[in-house]
Design a protein around this motif. Structure first.
Motif, short mmCIF file in Angstrom:
data_model
loop_
_atom_site.label_atom_id
_atom_site.label_comp_id
_atom_site.label_asym_id
_atom_site.label_seq_id
_atom_site.Cartn_x
_atom_site.Cartn_y
_atom_site.Cartn_z
N TRP A 107 1.46 6.71 -0.76
CA TRP A 107 0.41 5.72 -0.58
C TRP A 107 -0.30 5.43 -1.90
N ASN A 108 -0.64 4.14 -2.10
CA ASN A 108 -1.41 3.69 -3.27
C ASN A 108 -0.78 4.12 -4.60
N ARG B 4 7.62 6.59 0.15
CA ARG B 4 6.58 6.55 1.18
C ARG B 4 5.24 7.07 0.68
N GLY C 164 0.80 -1.22 0.00
CA GLY C 164 0.00 0.00 0.00
C GLY C 164 0.83 1.26 0.00
N GLN C 165 2.07 1.17 0.52
CA GLN C 165 2.95 2.33 0.58
C GLN C 165 4.27 2.02 -0.08
#
Length: 453
Positions: free
Chosen positions: A30-31, A28, A22-23
Motif C-alpha cells: 500500500w502507498n 500488493r 493506492g496498492q
C-alpha cells in the motif's frame, strides 16, 4: 518534453504502471507507488556498449573459496557490527536520521583508513570547505585520503580510474545521478541505477564501497526497497538528538551477524566508542528508588545491562494513559494484562510510563521479568534492592520462561557487582558459571516477584 514519459514505480518491488494506484498490483504493498519520469528514446550504443559475456560456468567441486579479507575501520564498535571489518569488494549501506552523525562517522573512518589505505571520499551534499572544517574539529588527517565533491556517476568512476583507491565512500547515494536516466536525482530510477554502477565496480574491481542513504518520514531508507537487497550490508544509525549515545545496528550482513550493535557517544570531537555500555548506562542509577530494575539483554554475543524505569500514578482521565520509550508498546500492554489477570493488581485505574535509560530499544523478551518487577515496585512504592537484576520471558499464563545465553548474562551481572540474580527456574538448571558469593533466585511464576520486595 518529447521523449519523456511519466510512470509510477513501486518503491518495494520496482513494478511500473502508467497510472497511480493506492496498492501495487504486483506486490500488493500500500502507498508504495511513486511518480517518476523516464526516457522513451532508445539508448545509444555509444553510451551503453554491448556487454561482453566472458564468464564461464565452473564445476562446483573445482571452485575454490575466495580469500576474502577484512580491513579494520579504526572503530572497534563498527568492526563488531560488520563482523570484523570491511570486506574487500563489499558494498555497505549506512542509513540514519538527518543530523544523527553519519557524515561524522564516515569522516572518522576515512581518517583511520587513510593512514594505511587509499580512500576516496565523495560528497554530493557539502563543499570541500565544510568537510575540511569538520575534519579539523575531529582531528582527521590522512596522507592517503582524497576528497571529491561530485554528483555525476561517470565523473566519479573516471576519478576512480585515475586514483585507484581501496575504499570509496559516497555521501549520499540520493544525490548521485547518471546521464542515462532523465529523472531527477533521488528518484527511484536514479538511485537504483547509480547504486548498481557502484555495486558492479565493487564486485569487478574488489574495491570496498560505503554508501550513505537518506531515510523517509516513516524511518525506512528512501528510494527503492530493492536497494537493500542489492548491497551486502545494511546498517542503521540510531539515537535521539537529545541523547549523547548513538547505536549502529545491522539489519542485513552477508559477512557477519545481524544481532550485534555498536555503541558510540557523541562528543565535541566526534563519535567516541563505548566499549562497555553496561557500566556507562548504569553510572547515574538512583539508589533506593521504587520502580527501578536492572535487566540483562543479549545484543548478538554481547550482554548489555539496561536500567528499566516504571512510573504508575492515579489517572485523571476516563481511560488510563500508557507510554513507553525503549520497549515495544504492545509488549508493555501484554505484560500489564498479565499482571492484572494473574496477580490481581488493579492497573486499569493507573497511568503507566516505562522508560529504558540511555536511548536503548529492547526487543528481546528476556527483559519481561525486569519490566514486571519495575511496575510492581512502582505501584507498591517499594524499592527494588540496588544489587538485584532480573531477566526472563513472561508467558500469558504468568509463567517465567527460560532464556538463551544464561551464562553470559550472569557473568556480566556479577562483573558489575549484582549479588541477587533473578532468573527462570529452567535456566538455573543449565547455569555453569561459578556463582560463589552471589544469590541465584530461580522463579517459576510472575507471582513470585512479590517475595523479592
Amino acid at each position: 518534453m518529447k521523449g519523456l514519459k511519466t510512470v509510477y514505480i513501486c518503491s518495494e518491488c520496482g513494478h511500473q504502471a502508467s497510472q497511480w494506484s493506492g496498492q501495487c498490483p504486483s506486490c500488493r504493498s500500500w502507498n508504495s507507488m511513486v511518480e517518476d519520469v523516464i526516457s522513451q528514446s532508445p539508448k545509444t550504443s555509444a553510451k551503453h556498449p554491448a556487454t561482453k559475456y566472458n564468464n564461464e560456468p565452473v564445476r562446483f567441486d573445482d571452485y575454490e573459496i575466495p580469500e576474502y579479507f577484512r580491513t579494520k575501520t579504526g572503530l572497534g564498535e563498527l568492526d563488531r557490527v560488520l563482523g570484523g571489518g570491511i570486506v574487500n569488494g563489499s558494498v555497505v549501506l549506512l542509513s540514519g536520521e538527518p543530523g544523527i552523525g553519519k557524515s561524522t562517522l564516515l569522516l572518522q573512518i576515512s581518517g583511520a583508513l587513510g593512514e594505511g589505505r587509499k580512500v576516496l571520499y565523495v560528497s554530493g551534499e557539502e563543499s570541500k570547505g565544510q568537510i575540511k572544517m569538520r575534519a579539523g574539529r575531529l582531528g582527521v588527517k590522512g596522507s592517503s585520503l582524497y576528497l571529491l565533491v561530485e554528483t555525476n556517476v561517470d565523473a566519479i568512476l573516471a576519478a576512480y580510474k585515475k586514483l585507484r583507491p581501496d575504499v570509496i565512500i559516497i555521501d549520499s547515494i540520493q544525490t548521485i545521478y547518471t546521464d542515462s536516466v532523465t529523472s531527477a536525482p533521488g528518484s527511484i530510477t536514479q538511485v537504483k541505477d547509480a547504486a548498481m554502477r557502484f555495486i558492479s565496480l565493487a564486485k569487478n574491481e574488489g574495491v570496498s564501497v560505503l554508501l550513505v542513504g537518506h531515510v523517509n518520514k516513516e524511518g525506512s531508507i528512501a528510494g527503492p526497497k530493492v536497494l537493500e537487497h542489492m548491497v551486502d550490508a545494511v546498517l542503521y544509525f540510531e539515537g535521539e538528538r537529545q541523547h549523547i549515545y548513538r547505536i549502529i545496528r545491522a539489519i542485513k550482513n552477508r559477512f557477519g551477524s545481524t544481532n550485534e550493535i555498536g555503541v558510540f557517544e557523541m562528543t565535541e570531537k566526534g563519535l567516541k566508542e563505548v566499549p562497555n555500555p553496561s557500566e556507562t548506562m548504569l553510572a547515574s542509577r538512583p539508589k533506593n528508588v521504587s520502580g527501578n530494575c536492572a535487566a540483562c539483554v543479549m545484543q548478538g554475543t554481547r550482554p548489555i545491562i539496561a536500567e528499566i524505569q516504571a512510573l504508575t500514578t492515579q489517572t485523571m482521565y476516563p481511560s488510563p494513559k500508557r507510554a513507553s520509550d525503549g520497549i515495544d508498546y504492545n509488549r508493555m500492554g501484554l505484560l500489564i494484562a498479565v499482571l492484572e489477570k494473574r496477580m490481581g493488581l488493579r492497573l486499569s485505574a493507573l497511568d503507566i510510563y516505562l522508560n529504558v535509560i540511555g536511548g536503548l530499544h529492547l526487543s528481546e523478551t528476556a527483559a519481561d521479568a525486569a519490566v514486571a518487577i519495575a511496575i510492581y515496585s512502582s505501584m507498591k512504592d517499594k524499592p527494588v534492592p540496588d544489587d538485584l537484576i532480573a531477566f526472563g520471558e513472561i508467558g500469558l499464563s504468568g509463567e517465567v520462561r527460560a532464556v538463551s545465553g544464561i551464562d553470559q548474562r550472569v557473568k556480566e551481572a556479577i562483573r558489575l557487582g549484582f549479588t541477587q540474580i533473578v532468573l527462570p527456574y529452567k535456566s538455573a538448571d543449565r547455569l555453569e558459571t561459578n556463582t560463589q558469593g552471589v544469590s541465584i533466585i530461580p522463579i517459576r511464576s510472575i507471582i513470585e516477584i512479590t517475595k523479592l520486595l
